[in-house]
Design an enzyme around this catalytic site. Sequence first.
Site, PDB file in Angstrom:
ATOM      1  N   THR B 437      14.120 -10.589 -18.598  1.00 37.94           N
ATOM      2  CA  THR B 437      13.678 -10.091 -19.892  1.00 37.94           C
ATOM      3  C   THR B 437      14.417 -10.725 -21.059  1.00 37.94           C
ATOM      4  O   THR B 437      13.978 -10.605 -22.186  1.00 37.94           O
ATOM      5  CB  THR B 437      13.849  -8.569 -19.981  1.00 37.94           C
ATOM      6  N   HIS B 438      15.537 -11.337 -20.859  1.00 39.96           N
ATOM      7  CA  HIS B 438      16.297 -11.959 -21.944  1.00 39.96           C
ATOM      8  C   HIS B 438      16.395 -13.453 -21.657  1.00 39.96           C
ATOM      9  O   HIS B 438      16.825 -13.842 -20.572  1.00 39.96           O
ATOM     10  CB  HIS B 438      17.715 -11.381 -22.038  1.00 39.96           C
TER      11      HIS B 438
END
Lengths: 131, 718
Positions: B437-438
Amino acid sequence: MRRRSSRDALVLAIIGRPAGLPGPERVDLARFWERFDTLAPLHVRAGFGLATVAVSVIAPRLAGHRSGLASLDAIAADALVRRAAANPVTRPLLDAATIVACFAYFDDDRVEAAVRGGLEVAIDEGEEAQS
Amino acid sequence: MSASARIDGRELRTGLRLGAEVVVVGSGPAGATVAAELAAAGVAVVVVEAGRWWEPHEFRPGTFGAMADAFRDMGASMVVGGAPVPYVQGRMVGGSSPVNGAICWRLPRDVHRSWLADDGALSDALPWDVLEAVTDQIENRLGVAPTDDAVAGAKNRLMARGAEALGIEHRPIRRNVVGCRGLGRCLQGCPEGHKASVDRTLLADAEAAGAVVVSSVEVSSVITSRGRAVGVQGTADGGGAVRVMASHAVVVAASAVQTPALLLASGFAQGPVGEHFQAHPGVSMTGRFAEPVRMWEGASQGHEVTGLRHEGLKFEVLGMGVDLLAARVGGVGSDLAHHIEDLAHHADWGAAVRAEAHGRVRLVAGRPVVTYQPTARDVGRYRRGLRIMGEMMLAAGAETVDPGVRGFDRDVRDPRRLRDLEDHGPRSAAAFTAAITHMFGSARMGSDPARSVVGLDFQHHNVAGLYVADSSVFPSNLGVNPQIPIMAIAVLCARRVAGLDLDRPATDPVLSSSHTHGVSNMTIPGPIAARLELEDLMSMSGAQLWGLMQTGGRVDPDALAGQQFLGADLSMGRIGHAVLWETFRKAIVRDEEGRGHRGWNVKLEQRGTRGDQVPKRKRDGSEAAFAHYRVRTDGERFGWPRGFRVATYFDYGTAGNVFPDGFGFTPVVTVNGDDHDLVLGWEIFRVAGRFVAPSMFWAIRPDGPVDPVVTPPRAPRP
């Protein structure tokens, strides 16, 4: 139509029959498939399609059944899908298909509400008779 | 906020051309921050966002609905490597911020120090004291505060209990929420608007200061003129082309995947663009507790364990919808049914790994493809993270835990078995269920152009006026949730764009800012016109030229009359240019018999577009004129190919040429707004009554008065 029936059957078999919740056969899957077919990326649709062919069409015949998953009774369908989950070839397909099946089942607001609210859902005698 | 400051690309069926001082690509944490900072300084800003606006009441509880409608590729974009791992990106106004976990972390000092250790010049680009001050302001604006225990819910308290039992440092997560009621739907979008996502805060500030937001438009390329970024092109969801010209700068803030993809699509392949892609892959553990957990209640992600950050591990409660939780608890058929009945007793926690692996973003068939393979040490962190999570869960009272690792137990009750997982578990990343997600680093900043894509001022090393503001400029991943550091660094980028001192905010009273659209108080070294020239079009792709065609202006034949023009073919390629021509002359005059306008072409000695143009001559010494045409303005009556609408076109069929009537047409548009300094034409043929439209374009610019006037070989028809 036949393809849709096979993937419906796969969803029903994957989800089973959770007590206290609407049975997956009572969920409007057509509405979910319409959105899925439109919005899901190609690799997701292809993966679920492959799982449908492998588990709904091919696996029953390899297990000696004369027809596909859609024609099996609940007990036979459950046994078949659990056997497929234990098979190293079909397990990865089923892992991905389970996500789609859960999305499909819980896309029905009644199911979501029943889980969140902890409500018991009446099971009609017809369903009890079928099981 | 003003509704008129918003343009919805879903309603754009025809071309749209806009102008601004700065165009920002992307409206997530970075883009919204840049827009707010610049708009507050009185800069005319247009933000272009691929996704649409969402109102809180539109967010449904299910994960599928959120992922299908608000995420790219339904949240199932996959990295390519040893193990297929999904990376999740929001695609909406606000980027991922309306559907993230609202977790806020300041840039860790140790990470900042590591950046400076690798490139000391970054100390001037990213001064720590300025970053801290800016972060304070951002956190204040977003209402960042620790999760209130009143809304934590059982799932978050269990993590606290487990971490406490093991003596590992933990705390309530600091979140950007206001008035949270613990609905547990952060990742699906808060239906009551309690999340202070950037669309509701910083982007709203930008709009209040005059910024225009164009949504549902996917930017496909950056436009350049003489090596400088002067705008962007894209396609609206409604089908129309969109062009936004920028007189000062283009700021790309489209994420660590979409930003390098846009740079590559625009032809900016210099430096390590797309390389050094880094991430925080996360693994998760489910556990079954005797007490009800009810994962769907309480703050979606309200507690975190920070004590192993030095090992590159950070643990947090995962928030997800009931549907995704059901998919996580394992089993099929009657096994899954039993778990679904029991769903209220299941918890799901995650471990984010500060992975050392570097991947790459490439463009394949026009789409970004990310290759990424966790290293052996990263996989070791997966195993360690799962061990620690399992131990915490068991210490918190879990009856059984499931690491979700292929080839390992799905029902673990003994902590010693978790030690076995860490010490002897699978070495292949493919055995683990992970998600990303990052993302960071794919257009990194630095002082060395060989090792970075943008310089210390966030400006591209090779393209003036092109800036990058998002996490792709980060020299490395962070090991913590990045939205606040992204915003803080984006503020510095905006100040560089505006020529402000880094420590001088846009709202400093020393700067008399004006909120009037188009008025700026920036210290720009002289006005810069956002115009295109003939030579700019000569390096464009067919898709870009088609975009210019759709966003072009109306050609007035009177504005062309009496002039000759230098033209350049834009489509035939080197072979065509060698065999036929690249440059040519066009001339346009008022028809001598008062029937509108007519024109002709002249062959030129092929000397390029600079310098004197010399016409080729026939044997009789006259200029080699050919292909006469009429200039007509009734083009709206035609059903041009691709749904194109245009009034003015060149008609080769009635102009007295020797080839058949009704064969060739060229719709024409102006490129630079109402000015006729550059005209673009699209060659269309009619065969057997149907239009045939290969992607063949040419462009012309004025080159003096017509001399001589040439008569067509046959009398033109009206």
